[in-house]
Design a protein around this motif. Structure first.
Motif, PDB file in Angstrom:
ATOM      1  N   LEU A 133       0.831  -1.203   0.000  1.00  0.00           N
ATOM      2  CA  LEU A 133       0.000   0.000   0.000  1.00  0.00           C
ATOM      3  C   LEU A 133       0.867   1.256   0.000  1.00  0.00           C
ATOM      4  N   ALA A 134       1.952   1.251   0.771  1.00  0.00           N
ATOM      5  CA  ALA A 134       2.849   2.416   0.804  1.00  0.00           C
ATOM      6  C   ALA A 134       3.470   2.655  -0.570  1.00  0.00           C
ATOM      7  N   GLN A 135       3.870   1.585  -1.251  1.00  0.00           N
ATOM      8  CA  GLN A 135       4.435   1.736  -2.589  1.00  0.00           C
ATOM      9  C   GLN A 135       3.389   2.279  -3.563  1.00  0.00           C
ATOM     10  N   LYS A 136       2.164   1.776  -3.437  1.00  0.00           N
ATOM     11  CA  LYS A 136       1.078   2.241  -4.314  1.00  0.00           C
ATOM     12  C   LYS A 136       0.801   3.726  -4.072  1.00  0.00           C
ATOM     13  N   VAL A 137       0.741   4.120  -2.809  1.00  0.00           N
ATOM     14  CA  VAL A 137       0.485   5.523  -2.471  1.00  0.00           C
ATOM     15  C   VAL A 137       1.600   6.405  -3.018  1.00  0.00           C
ATOM     16  N   ALA A 138       2.843   5.974  -2.865  1.00  0.00           N
ATOM     17  CA  ALA A 138       3.973   6.766  -3.369  1.00  0.00           C
ATOM     18  C   ALA A 138       3.906   6.895  -4.894  1.00  0.00           C
ATOM     19  N   ALA A 139       3.616   5.793  -5.563  1.00  0.00           N
ATOM     20  CA  ALA A 139       3.536   5.830  -7.032  1.00  0.00           C
ATOM     21  C   ALA A 139       2.370   6.697  -7.497  1.00  0.00           C
ATOM     22  N   ASP A 140       1.210   6.517  -6.870  1.00  0.00           N
ATOM     23  CA  ASP A 140       0.035   7.295  -7.256  1.00  0.00           C
ATOM     24  C   ASP A 140       0.231   8.784  -6.972  1.00  0.00           C
ATOM     25  N   SER A 141       0.890   9.091  -5.859  1.00  0.00           N
ATOM     26  CA  SER A 141       1.098  10.493  -5.477  1.00  0.00           C
ATOM     27  C   SER A 141       2.075  11.196  -6.414  1.00  0.00           C
ATOM     28  N   SER A 142       3.047  10.464  -6.906  1.00  0.00           N
ATOM     29  CA  SER A 142       4.042  11.094  -7.771  1.00  0.00           C
ATOM     30  C   SER A 142       3.590  11.171  -9.230  1.00  0.00           C
ATOM     31  N   GLU A 143       2.539  10.453  -9.576  1.00  0.00           N
ATOM     32  CA  GLU A 143       2.088  10.404 -10.976  1.00  0.00           C
ATOM     33  C   GLU A 143       1.702  11.776 -11.545  1.00  0.00           C
ATOM     34  N   PRO A 144       0.918  12.609 -10.824  1.00  0.00           N
ATOM     35  CA  PRO A 144       0.570  13.923 -11.397  1.00  0.00           C
ATOM     36  C   PRO A 144       1.803  14.791 -11.682  1.00  0.00           C
ATOM     37  N   LEU A 145       2.786  14.769 -10.790  1.00  0.00           N
ATOM     38  CA  LEU A 145       3.999  15.551 -11.028  1.00  0.00           C
ATOM     39  C   LEU A 145       4.785  14.977 -12.200  1.00  0.00           C
ATOM     40  N   LYS A 146       4.878  13.666 -12.264  1.00  0.00           N
ATOM     41  CA  LYS A 146       5.598  13.006 -13.359  1.00  0.00           C
ATOM     42  C   LYS A 146       4.951  13.375 -14.697  1.00  0.00           C
ATOM     43  N   THR A 147       3.631  13.300 -14.752  1.00  0.00           N
ATOM     44  CA  THR A 147       2.911  13.632 -15.981  1.00  0.00           C
ATOM     45  C   THR A 147       3.129  15.092 -16.361  1.00  0.00           C
ATOM     46  N   SER A 148       3.080  15.971 -15.382  1.00  0.00           N
ATOM     47  CA  SER A 148       3.278  17.395 -15.643  1.00  0.00           C
ATOM     48  C   SER A 148       4.680  17.681 -16.164  1.00  0.00           C
ATOM     49  N   VAL A 149       5.667  17.056 -15.564  1.00  0.00           N
ATOM     50  CA  VAL A 149       7.052  17.255 -16.000  1.00  0.00           C
ATOM     51  C   VAL A 149       7.226  16.730 -17.419  1.00  0.00           C
ATOM     52  N   GLU A 150       6.651  15.578 -17.710  1.00  0.00           N
ATOM     53  CA  GLU A 150       6.747  15.016 -19.062  1.00  0.00           C
ATOM     54  C   GLU A 150       6.095  15.936 -20.087  1.00  0.00           C
ATOM     55  N   LYS A 151       4.934  16.510 -19.750  1.00  0.00           N
ATOM     56  CA  LYS A 151       4.257  17.436 -20.666  1.00  0.00           C
ATOM     57  C   LYS A 151       5.109  18.685 -20.913  1.00  0.00           C
ATOM     58  N   THR A 152       5.779  19.148 -19.848  1.00  0.00           N
ATOM     59  CA  THR A 152       6.569  20.367 -19.949  1.00  0.00           C
ATOM     60  C   THR A 152       7.857  20.126 -20.717  1.00  0.00           C
TER      61      THR A 152
END
Length: 157
Positions: A133-152
């Motif tokens: 669950l901790a790994q899932k939360v970390a991955a899910d939490s970082s996804e919006p930033l990862k997506t934003s950085v990739e778009k930029t």
């Protein structure tokens, strides 16, 4: 671009015109080349401000999404921890209740061994669940930033 900034810029230009006019330089006009450079500079400034504003809004949105996702994940994690704690406390009460009803030392030792084995298995399972669950939360939490950085980064590359 910000209207206040534009207004301040135009006020500065007017003030400069008045200053030149009041210094006894009759009929001095700003040369067309200087005017063109100033207009290009203003245009570039407006474009850069618009890009900066869009990027800031994207980053802000990504941070909000990250915070929301992280908050939900932490709530899920806390619920899972409380569930494990409740299970462990109930198991301990059941063990002590059965230990109090043991009639022989051999029966008490057998109950203790069974409880220890059961608790070890339970704690191992709970640790695996919490880790996943901790790994899932970390991955899910970082996804919006990862997506934003990739778009930029993609358009910039």
């Amino acid at each position: 671009m910000n209207d206040t900034f534009i207004k301040a810029y135009q006020d500065q230009i007017e003030a400069a015109k008045k200053a030149f006019a009041s210094n006894a330089i009759p009929g001095m006009e700003v040369p067309p080349a200087v005017r063109e450079i100033a207009e290009k500079g203003l245009y570039t400034c407006r474009e850069n401000y618009a890009k900066l504003k869009d990027t800031a809004e994207q980053v802000n949105s990504a941070l909000e999404d990250t915070y929301t996702t992280a908050s939900k994940g932490v709530a899920q994690y806390n619920a899972k921890v409380l569930e494990a704690l409740q299970s462990n406390v109930n198991s301990a009460f059941d063990y002590f209740t059965s230990l109090l009803t043991a009639k022989t030392v051999a029966e008490a030792v057998e109950l203790s061994a069974g409880h220890a084995r059961k608790q070890f298995e339970s704690l191992t399972s709970q640790a695996k669940d919490l880790s996943a669950l901790a790994q899932k939360v970390a991955a899910d939490s970082s996804e919006p930033l990862k997506t934003s950085v990739e778009k930029t980064i993609r358009p910039a590359a």
